[in-house]
Design an enzyme around this catalytic site. Structure first.
Site: not given
Length: 314
Positions: A27, A45, A181, A214
């Site tokens: 994603g 990277a 969910y 968060g």
């Protein structure tokens, strides 16, 4: 008491170099996944964006290259809702090793009706949890070939108040999108901790870390055209929430630290510093219901039956 472990103190704006590392972000074309990919690309990277949409992946790569000149970023067609496609997708990585995978991709439905994947699994549980569970199986040889491979699982605050119903993991009897969910994210997080326990038992060099972003809101997230464009109205409307919450760029910080910081250990939970809602990443105590090893072991058995694979037996 949980504590950070790196010296000098971790600076989210001055990340260590990671030029030789290869990281897959599922994603990675949007939302928090995009910012994880962008921030990791800035370290040197090689970042692979796992996405089921080639067009969205191309747009995300263009946005990253605009922000990070010379970024080593590429796309991998990846559909977590189609379990039969995952082994082939991993073969297409064409890499001798994988230093980390960030299990970030997810589906969140707001309204009924209940939907299913191509394999007949409830869409959110099947994609968010079962897809990553099976993907880990096929990635494990590449992760094991790295010096210190890491599986980083992106959880959610939505999981904090939920509990798994392993007699009805696919929500066939009582489907409510919000609850389903939250349970799918709880299953992901529980898997991340159980994976680390099983890897430690086999003496594996791969570690599994669980993180959460968060309170990460679109309205507090900076623009990244063409992936995301924040309007003036959205910025002004979201300003009051910025006292307690943050944008998705900051929600990416715990996952980025879990990939890069050698002081992060398997079996840990990382999230934002301020009340678990906003701020720089820190280790926090594992939530009580995530420490239930009996539930985690049963979830593992259920997931193994539903997917036909075992990520820790390679």
């Amino acid at each position: 008491m949980p504590s950070t472990s790196s010296t000098p103190p971790w600076d989210v704006h001055r990340l260590p170099r990671a030029d030789d590392r290869v990281v897959l972000v599922t994603g990675g074309n949007a939302g928090i996944g995009y910012f994880i990919a962008e921030q990791l690309s800035a370290t040197g990277a090689t970042v692979v964006l796992g996405s089921r949409s080639p067009g969205k992946a191309e747009a995300a790569m263009a946005a990253i290259r605009e922000r990070v000149p010379g970024a080593r970023v590429r796309a991998l067609r990846l559909d977590l809702a189609d379990l039969s496609s995952l082994e082939t997708a991993v073969d297409a990585l064409e890499s001798a090793h994988l230093d980390a995978v960030v299990h970030n991709a997810g589906v969140a439905l707001d309204n009924p009706p209940r939907r299913e994947t191509a394999d007949g699994h409830e869409l959110m549980f099947g994609t968010n949890h079962l897809g990553h569970f099976a993907l880990t199986r096929w990635l494990m040889p590449l992760l094991s070939a790295a010096p210190a491979g890491r599986v980083v699982t992106m959880g959610s605050f939505a999981a904090k108040t939920e509990r798994l119903d392993l007699d009805d993991p696919q929500s066939r009897r009582d489907y409510r999108p919000g609850r389903t969910y939250g349970r799918s994210k709880l299953a992901q997080m529980s898997f991340g901790f159980e994976l680390d326990r099983r890897l430690r038992a086999t003496g594996s060099t791969v570690a599994s870390v669980v993180v959460h972003p968060g309170g990460a809101l679109d309205s507090l997230t900076p623009s990244r055209p063409p992936v995301r464009i924040r309007t003036v109205g959205a910025r002004l409307g979201g300003a009051p929430a910025g006292v307690l919450l943050q944008g998705k760029h900051a929600g990416a910080w715990p996952a980025v630290r879990a990939v890069l910081d050698p002081g992060v250990r398997g079996g840990q939970l990382w999230g934002p510093r301020a009340f678990g809602l906003r701020g720089r990443p820190r280790e926090e105590a594992v939530w009580a219901h995530l420490a239930d090893t009996a539930v985690a072991a049963r979830l593992w058995d259920v997931s193994r039956t539903l997917t036909g694979v075992d990520p820790a037996c390679v």
